[in-house]
Design a protein around this motif. Structure first.
Motif, PDB file in Angstrom:
ATOM      1  N   ASP A  98      -9.318  -9.806 -25.158  1.00 26.82           N
ATOM      2  CA  ASP A  98      -8.049  -9.897 -25.881  1.00 26.82           C
ATOM      3  C   ASP A  98      -8.038 -11.205 -26.669  1.00 26.82           C
ATOM      4  O   ASP A  98      -8.038 -12.301 -26.095  1.00 26.82           O
ATOM      5  CB  ASP A  98      -6.882  -9.843 -24.893  1.00 26.82           C
ATOM      6  N   ASP A  99      -8.037 -11.095 -27.990  1.00 26.21           N
ATOM      7  CA  ASP A  99      -8.150 -12.289 -28.844  1.00 26.21           C
ATOM      8  C   ASP A  99      -7.016 -13.284 -28.598  1.00 26.21           C
ATOM      9  O   ASP A  99      -7.255 -14.495 -28.540  1.00 26.21           O
ATOM     10  CB  ASP A  99      -8.159 -11.883 -30.322  1.00 26.21           C
ATOM     11  N   ALA A 100      -5.780 -12.787 -28.465  1.00 32.54           N
ATOM     12  CA  ALA A 100      -4.631 -13.677 -28.291  1.00 32.54           C
ATOM     13  C   ALA A 100      -4.722 -14.427 -26.970  1.00 32.54           C
ATOM     14  O   ALA A 100      -4.468 -15.637 -26.901  1.00 32.54           O
ATOM     15  CB  ALA A 100      -3.334 -12.874 -28.366  1.00 32.54           C
ATOM     16  N   VAL A 101      -5.083 -13.726 -25.905  1.00 33.72           N
ATOM     17  CA  VAL A 101      -5.214 -14.363 -24.593  1.00 33.72           C
ATOM     18  C   VAL A 101      -6.336 -15.395 -24.619  1.00 33.72           C
ATOM     19  O   VAL A 101      -6.206 -16.501 -24.093  1.00 33.72           O
ATOM     20  CB  VAL A 101      -5.477 -13.314 -23.504  1.00 33.72           C
ATOM     21  N   ARG A 102      -7.453 -15.030 -25.251  1.00 37.17           N
ATOM     22  CA  ARG A 102      -8.591 -15.946 -25.315  1.00 37.17           C
ATOM     23  C   ARG A 102      -8.231 -17.232 -26.060  1.00 37.17           C
ATOM     24  O   ARG A 102      -8.598 -18.326 -25.638  1.00 37.17           O
ATOM     25  CB  ARG A 102      -9.787 -15.254 -25.982  1.00 37.17           C
ATOM     26  N   ARG A 103      -7.502 -17.103 -27.167  1.00 40.73           N
ATOM     27  CA  ARG A 103      -7.100 -18.290 -27.924  1.00 40.73           C
ATOM     28  C   ARG A 103      -6.193 -19.182 -27.087  1.00 40.73           C
ATOM     29  O   ARG A 103      -6.327 -20.415 -27.092  1.00 40.73           O
ATOM     30  CB  ARG A 103      -6.398 -17.876 -29.222  1.00 40.73           C
ATOM     31  N   MET A 104      -5.240 -18.572 -26.380  1.00 40.04           N
ATOM     32  CA  MET A 104      -4.296 -19.334 -25.573  1.00 40.04           C
ATOM     33  C   MET A 104      -5.006 -20.096 -24.466  1.00 40.04           C
ATOM     34  O   MET A 104      -4.771 -21.284 -24.255  1.00 40.04           O
ATOM     35  CB  MET A 104      -3.242 -18.387 -24.980  1.00 40.04           C
ATOM     36  N   VAL A 105      -5.907 -19.401 -23.757  1.00 43.89           N
ATOM     37  CA  VAL A 105      -6.618 -20.040 -22.650  1.00 43.89           C
ATOM     38  C   VAL A 105      -7.513 -21.160 -23.180  1.00 43.89           C
ATOM     39  O   VAL A 105      -7.625 -22.227 -22.569  1.00 43.89           O
ATOM     40  CB  VAL A 105      -7.441 -19.003 -21.863  1.00 43.89           C
ATOM     41  N   ARG A 106      -8.144 -20.935 -24.324  1.00 40.28           N
ATOM     42  CA  ARG A 106      -9.017 -21.974 -24.894  1.00 40.28           C
ATOM     43  C   ARG A 106      -8.217 -23.243 -25.203  1.00 40.28           C
ATOM     44  O   ARG A 106      -8.682 -24.355 -24.923  1.00 40.28           O
ATOM     45  CB  ARG A 106      -9.705 -21.460 -26.152  1.00 40.28           C
ATOM     46  N   VAL A 107      -7.041 -23.086 -25.771  1.00 42.60           N
ATOM     47  CA  VAL A 107      -6.206 -24.251 -26.091  1.00 42.60           C
ATOM     48  C   VAL A 107      -5.881 -25.035 -24.823  1.00 42.60           C
ATOM     49  O   VAL A 107      -5.968 -26.266 -24.796  1.00 42.60           O
ATOM     50  CB  VAL A 107      -4.913 -23.794 -26.806  1.00 42.60           C
ATOM     51  N   VAL A 108      -5.502 -24.324 -23.758  1.00 35.85           N
ATOM     52  CA  VAL A 108      -5.163 -24.987 -22.490  1.00 35.85           C
ATOM     53  C   VAL A 108      -6.367 -25.761 -21.956  1.00 35.85           C
ATOM     54  O   VAL A 108      -6.250 -26.923 -21.540  1.00 35.85           O
ATOM     55  CB  VAL A 108      -4.689 -23.947 -21.452  1.00 35.85           C
ATOM     56  N   LEU A 109      -7.533 -25.138 -21.973  1.00 39.69           N
ATOM     57  CA  LEU A 109      -8.728 -25.778 -21.436  1.00 39.69           C
ATOM     58  C   LEU A 109      -9.144 -26.991 -22.261  1.00 39.69           C
ATOM     59  O   LEU A 109      -9.495 -28.049 -21.708  1.00 39.69           O
ATOM     60  CB  LEU A 109      -9.877 -24.767 -21.386  1.00 39.69           C
ATOM     61  N   GLU A 110      -9.107 -26.853 -23.585  1.00 40.93           N
ATOM     62  CA  GLU A 110      -9.538 -27.964 -24.434  1.00 40.93           C
ATOM     63  C   GLU A 110      -8.561 -29.127 -24.359  1.00 40.93           C
ATOM     64  O   GLU A 110      -8.978 -30.292 -24.382  1.00 40.93           O
ATOM     65  CB  GLU A 110      -9.698 -27.482 -25.878  1.00 40.93           C
ATOM     66  N   ARG A 111      -7.270 -28.846 -24.257  1.00 39.44           N
ATOM     67  CA  ARG A 111      -6.299 -29.927 -24.120  1.00 39.44           C
ATOM     68  C   ARG A 111      -6.479 -30.669 -22.805  1.00 39.44           C
ATOM     69  O   ARG A 111      -6.162 -31.857 -22.703  1.00 39.44           O
ATOM     70  CB  ARG A 111      -4.882 -29.371 -24.222  1.00 39.44           C
ATOM     71  N   ALA A 112      -6.983 -29.973 -21.798  1.00 42.72           N
ATOM     72  CA  ALA A 112      -7.234 -30.614 -20.509  1.00 42.72           C
ATOM     73  C   ALA A 112      -8.506 -31.441 -20.526  1.00 42.72           C
ATOM     74  O   ALA A 112      -8.730 -32.261 -19.622  1.00 42.72           O
ATOM     75  CB  ALA A 112      -7.318 -29.556 -19.411  1.00 42.72           C
ATOM     76  N   GLY A 113      -9.354 -31.241 -21.542  1.00 44.97           N
ATOM     77  CA  GLY A 113     -10.568 -32.024 -21.662  1.00 44.97           C
ATOM     78  C   GLY A 113     -11.853 -31.253 -21.496  1.00 44.97           C
ATOM     79  O   GLY A 113     -12.947 -31.804 -21.679  1.00 44.97           O
ATOM     80  N   TYR A 114     -11.753 -29.956 -21.127  1.00 43.11           N
ATOM     81  CA  TYR A 114     -12.964 -29.157 -20.954  1.00 43.11           C
ATOM     82  C   TYR A 114     -13.585 -28.810 -22.301  1.00 43.11           C
ATOM     83  O   TYR A 114     -12.892 -28.660 -23.307  1.00 43.11           O
ATOM     84  CB  TYR A 114     -12.646 -27.855 -20.209  1.00 43.11           C
ATOM     85  N   ARG A 115     -14.905 -28.674 -22.299  1.00 43.31           N
ATOM     86  CA  ARG A 115     -15.610 -28.117 -23.448  1.00 43.31           C
ATOM     87  C   ARG A 115     -15.672 -26.606 -23.229  1.00 43.31           C
ATOM     88  O   ARG A 115     -16.019 -26.144 -22.143  1.00 43.31           O
ATOM     89  CB  ARG A 115     -17.017 -28.695 -23.545  1.00 43.31           C
ATOM     90  N   VAL A 116     -15.337 -25.825 -24.254  1.00 42.51           N
ATOM     91  CA  VAL A 116     -15.187 -24.377 -24.080  1.00 42.51           C
ATOM     92  C   VAL A 116     -16.167 -23.618 -24.962  1.00 42.51           C
ATOM     93  O   VAL A 116     -16.257 -23.853 -26.170  1.00 42.51           O
ATOM     94  CB  VAL A 116     -13.748 -23.924 -24.405  1.00 42.51           C
ATOM     95  N   LEU A 117     -16.919 -22.717 -24.332  1.00 37.52           N
ATOM     96  CA  LEU A 117     -17.691 -21.705 -25.039  1.00 37.52           C
ATOM     97  C   LEU A 117     -16.941 -20.400 -24.867  1.00 37.52           C
ATOM     98  O   LEU A 117     -16.409 -20.129 -23.793  1.00 37.52           O
ATOM     99  CB  LEU A 117     -19.100 -21.580 -24.445  1.00 37.52           C
ATOM    100  N   GLU A 118     -16.872 -19.561 -25.881  1.00 43.41           N
ATOM    101  CA  GLU A 118     -16.089 -18.335 -25.730  1.00 43.41           C
ATOM    102  C   GLU A 118     -16.848 -17.117 -26.236  1.00 43.41           C
ATOM    103  O   GLU A 118     -17.700 -17.197 -27.119  1.00 43.41           O
ATOM    104  CB  GLU A 118     -14.747 -18.450 -26.441  1.00 43.41           C
ATOM    105  N   ALA A 119     -16.523 -15.981 -25.623  1.00 37.66           N
ATOM    106  CA  ALA A 119     -17.121 -14.702 -26.003  1.00 37.66           C
ATOM    107  C   ALA A 119     -16.094 -13.610 -25.738  1.00 37.66           C
ATOM    108  O   ALA A 119     -15.248 -13.727 -24.849  1.00 37.66           O
ATOM    109  CB  ALA A 119     -18.390 -14.441 -25.204  1.00 37.66           C
ATOM    110  N   SER A 120     -16.181 -12.531 -26.526  1.00 37.89           N
ATOM    111  CA  SER A 120     -15.208 -11.444 -26.419  1.00 37.89           C
ATOM    112  C   SER A 120     -15.679 -10.299 -25.528  1.00 37.89           C
ATOM    113  O   SER A 120     -14.921  -9.373 -25.271  1.00 37.89           O
ATOM    114  CB  SER A 120     -14.865 -10.902 -27.813  1.00 37.89           C
ATOM    115  N   ASN A 121     -16.927 -10.356 -25.066  1.00 38.47           N
ATOM    116  CA  ASN A 121     -17.432  -9.298 -24.187  1.00 38.47           C
ATOM    117  C   ASN A 121     -18.653  -9.809 -23.422  1.00 38.47           C
ATOM    118  O   ASN A 121     -19.158 -10.913 -23.678  1.00 38.47           O
ATOM    119  CB  ASN A 121     -17.776  -8.033 -24.976  1.00 38.47           C
ATOM    120  N   GLY A 122     -19.146  -8.989 -22.486  1.00 39.94           N
ATOM    121  CA  GLY A 122     -20.248  -9.399 -21.644  1.00 39.94           C
ATOM    122  C   GLY A 122     -21.541  -9.703 -22.379  1.00 39.94           C
ATOM    123  O   GLY A 122     -22.136 -10.777 -22.186  1.00 39.94           O
TER     124      GLY A 122
END
Length: 208
Positions: A98-122
Motif C-alpha cells: 500500500d503506497d500510502a501506508v508505506r510513505r507514512m511509515v517511512r516518514v516515521v522511521l526517517e524522522r526517528a533517525g533510521y535509514r530506510v530501504l523500501e519495496a512494494s512487494n517481496g
C-alpha cells in the motif's frame, strides 16, 4: 432466466456465509487476500458495531452500524508528533504494497533517525536486499502481499542474512494469521493501523 437467477441466489447464499471469514475470497489466486471485509468485521466488533453485506444488481454493498451516542463528544485532541528520546541508528527494510501506508511509515522511521530501504512487494525487497552492501537491522513487512507472502520473504532474506530481525504487520490480528498458518506463533507482530509510538516502541524492543 429463472434458473440463472436461482443459481445466483444460491451462490450468493454460500458466499454470504463466509464473506467475513479471514482469507476467504472469490477472486482468482493472486488477485485478492480475503482480508478486506474480515478487517471491517473485526474493527466493527472492537467498536461495538455491527456489519453486514447485501447484494443486488448493482453489486455488493457492505454496511457498518455504529451505536448511537447521546453524550456530548470530547474535544478533538491536537495531533502530537512522536519525538524519540534519542536518534535511532540502523537500516530498516520496509516492505508494504500500500503506497500510502508505506510513505507514512517511512516518514516515521526517517524522522526517528533510521535509514530506510523500501519495496512494494517481496521480489522487489529481495532485489533491494541483494543490492545493499551494509547490514540491515530489521525487515518490516506486511503479512499478506501479492506475488509473495511476508513469511516467505522473511525466510528468504534471513537465509542470506542470519542476523536480520523480522517485524510483521497486518490488518488482522496475530492470533488469526497464526491460526490460518500464515505466521508462526511468537513472532514480532504489529496490528494495523500502526501508530508512530507503537512502531518505534516495538523496534526498540526488537533491537534492545
Amino acid at each position: 432466466m429463472f434458473g440463472c437467477w436461482r443459481r445466483s441466489r444460491e451462490w450468493w447464499g454460500t458466499v454470504q456465509e463466509r464473506i467475513f471469514e479471514p482469507f476467504f475470497t472469490t477472486k482468482e489466486k493472486g488477485r485478492g487476500t480475503g482480508l478486506g471485509l474480515a478487517t471491517i468485521s473485526a474493527s466493527s466488533s472492537r467498536a461495538t458495531a455491527a456489519s453486514s453485506c447485501t447484494a443486488n444488481l448493482g453489486g455488493v454493498r457492505p454496511s457498518i452500524y455504529l451505536p448511537r451516542v447521546d453524550a456530548p463528544l470530547d474535544p478533538i485532541a491536537e495531533t502530537i508528533s512522536v519525538q524519540p528520546a534519542q536518534q535511532k541508528t540502523g537500516t530498516i527494510l520496509l516492505v508494504e504494497d500500500d503506497d500510502a501506508v508505506r510513505r507514512m511509515v517511512r516518514v516515521v522511521l526517517e524522522r526517528a533517525g533510521y535509514r530506510v530501504l523500501e519495496a512494494s512487494n517481496g521480489p522487489a525487497a529481495i532485489e533491494c536486499g541483494a543490492r545493499e552492501p551494509g547490514p540491515i537491522a530489521v525487515v518490516l513487512t506486511d503479512v499478506i502481499m501479492p506475488r509473495m507472502s511476508g513469511k516467505e520473504l522473511a525466510d528468504r532474506l534471513v537465509a542470506t542474512r542470519p542476523t536480520l530481525r523480522v517485524l510483521y504487520a497486518s490488518g488482522y490480528t496475530d492470533s488469526s494469521v497464526v491460526h490460518d498458518g500464515m505466521l508462526d506463533e511468537g513472532v514480532n507482530f504489529l496490528q494495523k493501523p500502526i501508530t508512530a509510538a507503537s512502531l518505534l516502541s516495538k523496534l526498540d524492543e526488537i533491537l534492545g
